[in-house]
Design an enzyme around this catalytic site. Structure first.
Site, short mmCIF file in Angstrom:
data_model
loop_
_atom_site.label_atom_id
_atom_site.label_comp_id
_atom_site.label_asym_id
_atom_site.label_seq_id
_atom_site.Cartn_x
_atom_site.Cartn_y
_atom_site.Cartn_z
N PHE A 132 41.29 41.08 49.42
CA PHE A 132 40.77 39.71 49.46
C PHE A 132 41.44 38.99 50.62
O PHE A 132 42.66 38.96 50.71
CB PHE A 132 41.04 38.96 48.16
CG PHE A 132 40.47 37.58 48.16
CD1 PHE A 132 39.11 37.38 47.94
CD2 PHE A 132 41.26 36.47 48.42
CE1 PHE A 132 38.56 36.10 47.97
CE2 PHE A 132 40.72 35.19 48.46
CZ PHE A 132 39.36 35.01 48.22
N ASP A 217 48.33 40.75 55.57
CA ASP A 217 47.97 39.48 54.92
C ASP A 217 48.94 39.26 53.77
O ASP A 217 48.81 39.84 52.70
CB ASP A 217 46.52 39.56 54.43
CG ASP A 217 46.07 38.28 53.73
OD1 ASP A 217 46.94 37.45 53.38
OD2 ASP A 217 44.85 38.11 53.52
N LYS A 246 49.34 30.31 50.60
CA LYS A 246 49.63 29.96 49.21
C LYS A 246 51.01 29.35 48.93
O LYS A 246 51.13 28.14 48.83
CB LYS A 246 49.38 31.18 48.33
CG LYS A 246 47.88 31.52 48.24
CD LYS A 246 47.55 32.43 47.08
CE LYS A 246 46.07 32.48 46.79
NZ LYS A 246 45.29 33.44 47.55
C1 PLP Z 1 44.15 33.48 48.40
C2 PLP Z 1 44.15 34.48 49.48
C3 PLP Z 1 43.51 34.23 50.70
C4 PLP Z 1 42.69 32.99 50.93
O1 PLP Z 1 43.50 31.84 50.94
P1 PLP Z 1 42.82 30.40 50.74
O2 PLP Z 1 43.99 29.47 50.87
O3 PLP Z 1 42.18 30.39 49.40
O4 PLP Z 1 41.86 30.21 51.83
C5 PLP Z 1 43.62 35.16 51.70
N1 PLP Z 1 44.32 36.30 51.52
C6 PLP Z 1 44.95 36.58 50.36
C7 PLP Z 1 45.73 37.85 50.23
C8 PLP Z 1 44.87 35.69 49.30
O5 PLP Z 1 45.46 35.98 48.13
#
Ligand code: PLP
Length: 392
Positions: A132, A217, A246
């Protein structure tokens, strides 16, 4: 009198389904709903509220920054912006050759990273199944799941997917045309999936072999969640790109795209931009989070109490295992529907979530107390009982 829930349904787009609660306040790892019912918050706004709710250090940093200088645009800079960039570079592996681009969310940090990879002159990105990376067209283009992609195609192309954790499949997919390999060092939305030992190092080697960038990420896994600043610290590697969001702002929106080595200088003036990104208030929030994690010893705390939580949760025979590290836990259930467990937990006063039908995710604030953890462990068997009853 019309309820807030009814007004929500009438006034907000239905992207999230009906909200489970109307929350009114929070303190530490606790929140209260509109009826005054108290909950232990083990979700932390999806791994965001690293300092819990209403932490005095965060409140004070944001308030005093807003009182003096709230927003200035990126025609200008501010002390908090530079200090936060330095603080991140001082902690990320390889940070001594790094530079930061600040954004407002994980998606935006990842969009910056996608554009950064294009500056290599190559376009192919190799991503992994179950990943994700966000909801924008660029971030969605990296998502393998057909159901998420299909309604929005055509998406930006030249993305190849391989199974997560399979170094051979990765080696077979990456070539001299590959701009970057992207993956989470521990997958979050997939239910907290830890790849096999050596996988990240193998990805590093494969990227190097082909002159591709390795982009990690760490939007969910970073900033203390695993009991380390960055989940990939233990892999013994340096990434080329690390994206964050986050937990970084502790609830204040901020994202960061860190370029390391060659990736630090791929953008030239005019290549990318943002109005809000890196604003003084968001950066003051990020600094307060980093400083407080350090001053309150929250990395060590997440490691120690995380282990205790994991052992306690795994002790129930209806749990087949607990994946993850620190306060980044995926509880694997033996035949109980995770949605039923989350619902039973909520009823019992605990907020946790069910990213997949078999897994419960536990990502509490890093300030979760021993008493909070014990409260969950004491209630855990009864929560599973109630979920089982609801299933049959
Ligand atoms: C939540 C998340 C995102 C997206 O972040 P947003 O602040 O919701 O745009 C991207 N990568 C990972 C691994 C995430 O958990």
């Amino acid at each position: 009198m019309t309820t807030v829930a009814a007004r929500y349904a009438a006034s907000l787009m239905n992207t999230f389904g009906a909200p489970k609660l109307v929350l009114t306040r929070g303190e530490g790892a606790h929140v209260w709903d509109e009826n005054g019912k108290e909950y232990v918050d083990l979700l932390a706004g999806i791994a965001v509220n690293s300092l819990g709710h209403a932490h005095p250090a965060l409140v004070s940093a944001v308030t005093s920054q807003l009182e003096s200088l709230g927003h200035i645009s990126n025609f200008f800079t501010s002390q908090p912006q530079v200090e936060l960039a330095e603080a991140l570079l001082a902690r990320v592996p390889g940070g001594e050759t790094g530079k930061v681009f600040f954004a407002n969310s994980g998606t935006e940090a990842n969009e910056a990273a996608i554009k950064l990879t294009r500056r290599t002159g190559r376009t192919q990105i190799v991503a992994v199944e179950g990943a994700f990376h966000g909801r924008s067209m660029g971030a969605l283009a990296l998502t393998a799941k057909e159901a998420y992609r299909a309604p929005f195609e055509p998406l930006p192309g030249d993305v190849t997917w391989v199974p997560y954790g399979d170094a051979d499949a990765l080696a077979a997919a990456v070539s001299d045309q590959t701009a970057a390999i992207v993956m989470e060092p521990i997958q979050g939305e997939a239910g907290v999936i830890v790849p096999p030992a050596g996988y990240l190092a193998a990805a590093r080697g494969i990227a190097d072999e082909h002159g591709a960038l390795l982009w990690l990420d760490e939007v969910q896994s970073g900033i203390g969640r695993t009991g380390r600043w960055f989940a990939h610290e233990t892999a013994g590697i340096t990434a080329d790109i690390v994206t964050l969001a986050k937990g970084l702002g502790g609830g204040f929106p901020i994202g960061a795209c860190i370029g390391i080595g060659r990736a630090a200088t791929l953008f030239e003036p005019g290549n990318h931009g943002t109005t809000f990104g890196g604003n003084p208030v968001a950066c003051a929030a990020g600094l307060a989070v980093v400083d407080t994690i350090e001053s309150e010893g929250l990395l060590e705390h997440a490691t120690v109490l995380g282990q205790k939580l994991r052992d306690g949760l795994a002790a129930d025979p209806r749990v087949t295992g607990v994946d993850g590290e620190g306060f980044f836990l995926g509880v694997v259930l033996d035949g109980i529907d995770s949605a039923k467990v989350a619902a039973a937990a909520l009823e019992a006063g605990f907020i946790l979530n069910n990213p997949t039908p078999e897994r419960i995710r536990i990502v509490p604030p890093l300030v979760l107390t021993e008493a909070d953890a014990e409260q969950l462990l004491a209630a855990w068997p009864a929560i599973l009982d109630a979920a089982e009853e609801a299933t049959t």
